[in-house]
Design a protein around this motif. Sequence first.
Motif, PDB file in Angstrom:
ATOM      1  N   HIS A 230       0.812  -1.220   0.000  1.00  0.00           N
ATOM      2  CA  HIS A 230       0.000   0.000   0.000  1.00  0.00           C
ATOM      3  C   HIS A 230       0.846   1.271   0.000  1.00  0.00           C
ATOM      4  CE1 HIS A 230      -2.760   3.105   1.690  1.00  0.00           C
ATOM      5  NE2 HIS A 230      -3.629   2.483   0.914  1.00  0.00           N
ATOM      6  N   ASP A 231       1.960   1.265   0.786  1.00  0.00           N
ATOM      7  CA  ASP A 231       2.718   2.494   1.003  1.00  0.00           C
ATOM      8  C   ASP A 231       4.123   2.479   0.418  1.00  0.00           C
ATOM      9  OD1 ASP A 231       0.575   3.593   2.466  1.00  0.00           O
ATOM     10  OD2 ASP A 231       1.220   2.524   4.260  1.00  0.00           O
ATOM     11  N   PHE A 292      -7.428  -9.531  -9.427  1.00  0.00           N
ATOM     12  CA  PHE A 292      -7.699  -8.682 -10.598  1.00  0.00           C
ATOM     13  C   PHE A 292      -8.920  -9.159 -11.385  1.00  0.00           C
ATOM     14  CE2 PHE A 292      -4.304 -11.433 -12.590  1.00  0.00           C
ATOM     15  CZ  PHE A 292      -5.043 -11.978 -13.622  1.00  0.00           C
ATOM     16  N   LEU A 293      -9.251 -10.455 -11.300  1.00  0.00           N
ATOM     17  CA  LEU A 293     -10.418 -10.942 -12.034  1.00  0.00           C
ATOM     18  C   LEU A 293     -11.704 -10.315 -11.508  1.00  0.00           C
ATOM     19  CD1 LEU A 293     -11.774 -12.828 -14.063  1.00  0.00           C
ATOM     20  CD2 LEU A 293     -11.692 -14.649 -12.345  1.00  0.00           C
ATOM     21  N   SER A 294     -11.868 -10.261 -10.191  1.00  0.00           N
ATOM     22  CA  SER A 294     -13.099  -9.711  -9.613  1.00  0.00           C
ATOM     23  C   SER A 294     -13.249  -8.234  -9.958  1.00  0.00           C
ATOM     24  CB  SER A 294     -13.106  -9.913  -8.096  1.00  0.00           C
ATOM     25  OG  SER A 294     -11.992  -9.261  -7.502  1.00  0.00           O
ATOM     26  N   GLN A 295     -12.129  -7.486  -9.955  1.00  0.00           N
ATOM     27  CA  GLN A 295     -12.202  -6.068 -10.308  1.00  0.00           C
ATOM     28  C   GLN A 295     -12.517  -5.882 -11.797  1.00  0.00           C
ATOM     29  OE1 GLN A 295      -9.326  -3.250  -8.363  1.00  0.00           O
ATOM     30  NE2 GLN A 295      -8.269  -5.159  -7.879  1.00  0.00           N
ATOM     31  N   LEU A 418       1.266  -9.480  -6.173  1.00  0.00           N
ATOM     32  CA  LEU A 418       0.671  -9.249  -7.488  1.00  0.00           C
ATOM     33  C   LEU A 418      -0.186  -7.983  -7.488  1.00  0.00           C
ATOM     34  CD1 LEU A 418      -0.264 -12.893  -8.549  1.00  0.00           C
ATOM     35  CD2 LEU A 418       1.776 -11.572  -9.098  1.00  0.00           C
ATOM     36  N   GLY A 419      -0.856  -7.731  -6.357  1.00  0.00           N
ATOM     37  CA  GLY A 419      -1.663  -6.521  -6.265  1.00  0.00           C
ATOM     38  C   GLY A 419      -0.830  -5.260  -6.323  1.00  0.00           C
ATOM     39  N   GLY A 477      -1.699  -3.285 -16.384  1.00  0.00           N
ATOM     40  CA  GLY A 477      -1.162  -3.864 -15.156  1.00  0.00           C
ATOM     41  C   GLY A 477      -1.451  -5.346 -15.053  1.00  0.00           C
ATOM     42  N   VAL A 478      -2.621  -5.759 -15.537  1.00  0.00           N
ATOM     43  CA  VAL A 478      -2.979  -7.178 -15.528  1.00  0.00           C
ATOM     44  C   VAL A 478      -2.005  -7.976 -16.393  1.00  0.00           C
ATOM     45  CG1 VAL A 478      -4.712  -8.846 -16.309  1.00  0.00           C
ATOM     46  CG2 VAL A 478      -5.410  -6.846 -14.980  1.00  0.00           C
TER      47      VAL A 478
END
Length: 507
Positions: A230-231, A292-295, A418-419, A477-478
Motif C-alpha cells: 500500500h505504502d 484482478f479478475l473480480s475487479q 501481485l496486487g 497492469g494485468v
Amino acid sequence: MLAVQERPAETRAGKREWWGLAVLMLPVLLISIDNNVLSFAIPSLSQALAPSGVQLLWIVDIYALILAGLLVPMGSLGDRIGRRRLLMIGSVGFGVLSLVAAFSVSATMLILARALMGVFGAMLMPATLSLIRNIFTVPSQRRVAVAIWAAGFSGGAALGPIVGGVLLEHFWWGSVFLLSIPVLLPLLIFGPILLPESKDPSPGAVDILGVVLVMGSMLSITYGIKTFAHDGVVPGLPIILAGLVLGTLFVRRQLHREKPMLDVRLFRNPIFTGSISANLLSLFAMVGFIFFLSQHLQLVVGQSPIEAGLTMLPGLVLTIITGLAVVPLVKHLKPAYVVAGGLLFNAAGYALVFFAGESVTVMELVVAFLFLGVGVGAAETISNDLILASVPPSRAGSASAISETAYEIGSVLGTAVLGSILTSAYRTHVTVPDGLSPEQAASAGETLGGAFDAAQFLPAESASALLHSAQAAFDSGVSLTSLIGVLVMVAAAAGAVVLLRKAPAGH
C-alpha cells in the motif's frame, strides 16, 4: 464418546469416520466464506458505521493478521490439550464473536470483534487438518479426505460472493457475520459424538517466549507485506525485516529445545518443505488471479457482485472436481509430477491472460480461471496430503499449523505482491483529468475503483476519458502481473519436481 490418543496405523476408516469428516468440513467452509464475504459488505458497512480510512483497513485486515500470528501456537496447543477440545472451544468463541460483529454499533467495536474472531478462527483450522491425519491412517483414504477438506476452501470461495450478494441485497451489512451460527451449531452438536480426541502423548513445556516470538514474527511479516503493497518500500521493508529477525530467533529457540513448540526440523525433510512451498504458491496464484479478475468483471465489464461470482463459479467448482480426481491418479504417478503439473496449469492460465493483452475478453478470463481451477485443485490436494504423510501422527498439529500458515501467507502474498505490481502499473499509465479535488484526483490515480468514484463528479466527456484511461491502465497492469505469475509458477513447478522426487506413488 470415543477418546483416543492416536489411532493405530493402517486402520481403515468406516462410516463413523466419514461422518466425522462431514462435521469437520463445516468450520473449513465457514472460514473460507468469511474470508471472501466481508469485501461485499464494505459499502453498506461504511455508510452505517462511518469508519475512518484507517479504521476501514483494520476492519478488513485485523482478522487475517491475528489469525496468521496465532496458527502455529494454536496448532501446538491442540497437540497439548486435545485437537477436538480446541475445535470445540474455537467454534463457541467464533460463533459468539460473530454475533458481536454482526450487531456492532461502532467501527472500534467491529475491529475488536474481528480481532477476537481471528483468535478463535486460529483454533479451528489446525485442529481440522490434524484430526484428519489421526482419523484417516490409510494413505488412500487420507488422500480422499484431504481432497474433500481442500474442496471446502474452494466451495467457500465459490459461495462467498454469491451468498454475500444475496444477503446484502435483502438484509443489513451485519447479516454476513451471522452465517457462522447455522454452520457451527451442527459442529457443536455432532462433533463430540463423531470426532475422536487426539493429542501429543508427551508434549513439552509451555513455551511463552516462543509464542511471543512466532506471533511477533507472523504479525510483522503479514502487516509488513500489506504496508509494502500500500505504502511502498520505505515503510514496509523495516517491518518485514523485523518479522524475519523475530522468526530467526524463534527458529533458533526451537532448535535448542528438547520438546519444541514447533518442530522446525520438519523442514529438513525435502518432501515436507516442497509440499509447503507448493501449497503456499498455489494459493498465491489463485488469490492473485481472483484479485484482478473480480475487479475486471465488476469495474471493466460492469457485472454486479452476484454476476461476477457466478462468472467465477466454474473455475472454483473445477478446483473441487480436480482435487477429488487426482486422488486415484497418484496411485500410478509420482506426486512430484502431479504437483508440478498443477503448478504448470496455473502458469498456463496466467500465460493465456498475458498473451491476450489489454484486449482480453471475459471468455478468455473464464478459460484462464478454469486452468487455475485444475492447477490449484491438483497441487493443493496432493501437497496437503504429503504434508500430513511426511510427519508422525503426534506432530500432526504442528504440521497442520505450518500448512495453514502457508495458506494464509500465500493468500496475503497473492494480493500484496501481485496486487502491488498491478497498482504500480495502474499509477504509471492512468491519466487523471482536471476538475477534481486533490483527494478525488489521488483516489482516481490510485485504484480503478477510485477512478469510478471520481468520475461521478466530472462532466460526461471528462468522466468518459478518465474511465477509458483507468480501464486501459488497469488492463496493462494485468498483463504485467500475469507475466510475473507465469514466471513464478514455472519456477515453482521446477522446485516441486526436485524437492518431491523421492515421494512415492500412493497405494
